[in-house]
Design a protein around this motif. Structure first.
Motif, short mmCIF file in Angstrom:
data_model
loop_
_atom_site.label_atom_id
_atom_site.label_comp_id
_atom_site.label_asym_id
_atom_site.label_seq_id
_atom_site.Cartn_x
_atom_site.Cartn_y
_atom_site.Cartn_z
N ILE A 1 0.97 -0.99 0.03
CA ILE A 1 -0.10 0.15 -0.06
C ILE A 1 0.85 1.15 0.31
CG2 ILE A 1 -1.73 1.33 1.16
CD1 ILE A 1 -2.76 -1.39 -0.11
N PHE A 2 0.61 2.16 -0.97
CA PHE A 2 1.47 3.42 -0.95
C PHE A 2 1.04 4.38 -0.26
CE2 PHE A 2 1.64 1.21 -5.16
CZ PHE A 2 3.16 1.04 -5.06
N SER A 3 1.82 5.49 0.25
CA SER A 3 1.32 6.71 1.03
C SER A 3 0.55 7.38 0.16
CB SER A 3 2.78 7.22 1.44
OG SER A 3 3.44 6.27 2.39
N ALA A 4 -0.63 7.11 0.06
CA ALA A 4 -1.36 8.14 -0.56
C ALA A 4 -2.85 7.80 -0.26
CB ALA A 4 -1.18 7.53 -2.21
N ASP A 5 -3.94 8.24 -0.75
CA ASP A 5 -5.25 8.02 -0.29
C ASP A 5 -5.73 6.54 -1.21
OD1 ASP A 5 -6.39 8.53 -2.86
OD2 ASP A 5 -6.53 10.62 -2.61
N ALA A 6 -6.98 6.27 -0.81
CA ALA A 6 -7.67 4.90 -1.06
C ALA A 6 -7.75 5.06 -2.64
CB ALA A 6 -8.56 4.57 -0.52
N GLY B 1 -1.84 5.98 5.16
CA GLY B 1 -0.62 5.66 6.07
C GLY B 1 0.42 5.25 5.03
N GLU B 2 1.94 5.10 5.71
CA GLU B 2 2.76 4.61 5.03
C GLU B 2 2.66 2.99 5.20
OE1 GLU B 2 7.70 4.81 4.90
OE2 GLU B 2 6.60 5.66 6.55
N VAL C 1 -0.36 1.56 7.17
CA VAL C 1 -0.55 1.07 8.59
C VAL C 1 -2.05 1.47 9.35
CG1 VAL C 1 1.87 1.50 8.99
CG2 VAL C 1 0.44 3.46 9.14
N ARG C 2 -2.70 2.14 8.47
CA ARG C 2 -4.21 2.52 9.05
C ARG C 2 -5.14 1.60 8.59
NH1 ARG C 2 -4.74 9.09 8.24
NH2 ARG C 2 -2.72 9.86 9.49
N LEU C 3 -4.75 0.63 8.04
CA LEU C 3 -5.70 -0.37 7.49
C LEU C 3 -5.44 -1.80 8.18
CD1 LEU C 3 -5.85 0.25 3.81
CD2 LEU C 3 -7.36 1.01 5.37
N GLN D 1 -8.10 -5.51 4.93
CA GLN D 1 -8.61 -4.29 4.35
C GLN D 1 -7.24 -4.02 3.26
OE1 GLN D 1 -8.90 -1.60 7.46
NE2 GLN D 1 -11.25 -1.89 7.37
N ARG D 2 -6.11 -4.11 3.54
CA ARG D 2 -5.03 -3.91 2.69
C ARG D 2 -5.10 -5.14 1.64
NH1 ARG D 2 -1.63 -3.19 7.36
NH2 ARG D 2 -1.10 -5.17 7.36
N GLN D 3 -5.41 -6.28 1.93
CA GLN D 3 -5.57 -7.23 0.81
C GLN D 3 -6.61 -6.99 -0.23
OE1 GLN D 3 -3.59 -10.33 1.86
NE2 GLN D 3 -3.52 -10.54 -0.57
N ARG D 4 -7.85 -6.43 0.39
CA ARG D 4 -8.90 -6.19 -0.60
C ARG D 4 -8.56 -4.85 -1.48
NH1 ARG D 4 -13.75 -5.93 3.41
NH2 ARG D 4 -12.24 -6.19 5.09
#
Length: 614
Positions: free
Chosen positions: A456-461, A502-503, A506-508, A512-515
């Motif tokens: 996951i990159f440091s950007a929005d969803a 988050g970097e 980390v907020r997921l 959620q990261r997998q999805r």
């Protein structure tokens, strides 16, 4: 699965061995490697050279004006017009100063622009080169070291291009011009001073070599500290879970102290070099000026001649001192240049063909994949076959699951599909074309992957999902999120799709990261979809949602699934069971269970009600 050899799979030429660095200890020849970055700005270099020459000429004109002022204003030949001579000389001096100021300002602006521009070009070129390396490079090269080369080393080069080169050329012109004017003023004294200066240069040059070696060592120690910091900061949850904060702090402090110690050795050497240069050079000049003072007393020189000689001697001495200082900076930057050129010289073993072939027009939904007698060993362990004489066909639109124990070669297959590595034997064909004959972008654009270790990159969803297809509309991104069962939890985030994740996400949660990763792959909409434990981080409810979404997404494309949890592969058209790099069983879930082999035993462990046929 992650093959046990993967972590050490880099080739020998993907990262320069440490002893390669020690081979380049000679001179400043490393700067030749910067020529491609300097050539586009020849015009600016010519402008800087003109400004430099004018400024040096103005500086060299000042002592001559002082000679006229002394001899014609205060000397024996001064008469009633001495006041007029003095006034004229000072007007000329002011005019020379104005020219000097304009030329110096133009030189400073031009060379500063060149320094910033060339450094920006180098950083872009190094980064562009690094991101084109194969995964083998990143498995043996620490990210912190690469970042140190892109930032710290390029900053040193910026100082050389944007300042030191200009200062070196300026002082070289002053040295040569001052030397000529010394001979014009007094050939005898000049011959003596040149002889003495030659004797002082040899120890300065010899000592300068030690400064260069220490400068290179200092840069290496700084890179080591940066690499360690980057590694630990990326693993903070693990560090804190094992309460290793003090241990890691001590390790980093030790690395920093090591870098500091090396830097201090460099600084001490440079201080001694500067002291040696000043003592030897000015000692020689003072001795010669003592001889000149006696010549004036004897009447063989005028006061103006001696004044002019003193000023030119000061210019020559100052230029030598400045050149030694610049040489120290240049030596330090030469080490940085070597490190950058080493990085730029690394060539990936995975190279696109000189004349890549296109993929044929798609005649069916999904891509056809064929392996013919594929044998592969990781370069670091050539005696061990990760895959051995593997052959099978995957039809367009087919869903194939690959199962087997850890180390069987499942993830290695995916790495070969994406051409992160090439097999030593056999071929892999996509839609009938050998993937080695395809451009790397052509191949990888036809493949979507959901890795086990989600990125996951440091950007929005929204932007994280759009990474799958940068030109996708917001509506298409949202549709992909819905297919991946990610829409609902994204909507609940603060700011929804504009929520910063988050970097490294980390907020997921892991699920959620997998999805998010699944949505990214679905947005790409490739003909071939690779799922590497795509539901491994999901709870039972999320797995059910994602599984149904994936089943819908599999329609119209070829899908290859790696899974340890057999519940995710039961509906596959075919299941390939791998062991020791070979396909040992093939069939549907029911047929493999009935076979009573490896798959049946795995199924018995996971589904207690499965009857294993022997």
């Amino acid at each position: 699965m992650s093959n046990s050899t993967t972590s050490s799979a880099a080739t020998q030429n993907s990262n320069p061995p440490s002893d390669t660095r020690e081979l380049k200890k000679g001179s400043l020849a490393a700067f030749k490697g910067l020529a491609p970055f300097l050539k586009p700005y020849r015009k600016q270099f010519v402008m800087a050279a003109i400004a430099l020459t004018v400024a040096a000429g103005a500086t060299l004109a000042i002592p001559a004006a002082f000679k006229q002022m002394i001899d014609m204003g205060f000397g024996a030949s001064a008469g009633v017009r001495s006041v007029e001579h003095v006034n004229t000389v000072f007007l000329v001096l002011f005019a020379v100063s104005a020219v000097l100021a304009l030329a110096t300002g133009a030189r400073f602006y031009t060379v500063s622009w060149l320094g910033e521009r060339v450094t920006a070009d180098i950083r872009s070129a190094v980064y562009r080169h690094v991101v084109q390396q194969s995964p083998a490079f990143f498995e043996t090269t620490q990210t912190g070291e690469v970042l140190s080369r892109i930032t710290t080393d390029t900053t040193l080069i910026q100082a050389v291009v944007g300042s030191s080169i200009s200062m070196a050329l300026r002082n070289m012109l002053l040295f040569l011009g001052g030397l000529v004017m010394l001979f014009v003023t007094s050939p005898k004294l000049s011959s003596i001073i040149i002889g003495l200066l030659v004797l002082t240069v040899l120890p300065i040059v010899l000592f300068g070599r030690r400064v260069r070696k220490l400068s290179r060592d200092s840069q290496d120690r700084i890179a080591d500290a940066s690499a360690m910091a980057g590694e630990i900061l990326n693993a903070m949850p693990t560090v804190q879970a094992y309460t290793h904060e003090h241990i890691e702090t001590s390790r980093f402090a030790s690395s920093v102290e090591n870098a500091f110690g090396t830097a201090m050795r460099r600084i001490r050497a440079r201080a001694l070099l500067t002291m040696l240069a000043i003592v030897l050079v000015f000692g020689a000049i003072v001795f010669v000026l003592w001889l000149g003072a006696h010549a004036v007393l004897e009447g063989s020189m005028t006061g103006g001649d001696l004044g002019q000689f003193i000023l030119y001697a000061s210019i020559v001495a100052g230029s030598i001192g400045a050149l030694s200082e610049v040489m120290g900076e240049a030596q330090r930057a030469a080490g940085a240049t070597e490190r950058l050129l080493e990085l730029m010289s690394v060539q990936s073993e995975i190279q696109p063909p000189a004349q890549p072939l296109p993929l044929p027009p798609r005649a069916a939904n999904g891509a056809a994949l064929t392996l013919a007698d594929v044998t592969f060993s990781y370069p670091s362990r050539p005696e061990t076959e990760a895959l051995s004489h593997l052959s099978f066909d995957i039809r367009p639109g087919e869903t194939v699951a690959i199962v087997g124990p850890s180390g069987a070669g499942k993830t290695t297959l995916f790495q070969l599909f994406l051409r992160f590595y090439d097999p030593q034997q056999g071929t892999i064909r996509l839609d009938g074309v050998d993937i080695r004959q395809l451009g790397l972008h052509t191949l990888r654009e036809a493949i979507g992957i959901v890795p086990q270790d989600t990125v996951i990159f440091s950007a929005d969803a929204m932007e994280n999902i759009r990474y799958g297809r940068p030109d996708a509309s917001d509506e298409e991104v949202i549709q992909a999120a819905k297919l991946a069962a990610a829409h609902e939890f994204i909507e609940r985030l603060p700011n929804g799709y504009k929520a910063f994740l988050g970097e490294r996400g980390v907020r997921l949660s892991g699920g959620q990261r997998q999805r998010i990763a699944i949505a990214r792959a679905l947005l790409k909409n490739p003909p071939l979809l690779l799922l590497d434990e795509a539901t491994s981080a999901l709870d039972a409810e999320s797995e059910r949602l994602v599984q149904s979404a994936l089943e819908a997404a599999m329609v119209g494309r070829t899908t290859v699934i790696i899974a340890h949890r057999l519940a995710t592969v039961q509906r596959a058209d075919r299941i390939l069971v791998m062991e020791d790099g070979k396909v040992v069983e093939m069939g549907t879930h029911q047929s493999l269970v009935a076979m009573g082999g490896i798959y049946a035993n795995l199924a018995a462990l996971q589904f207690h009600n499965v009857h294993v046929v022997h």
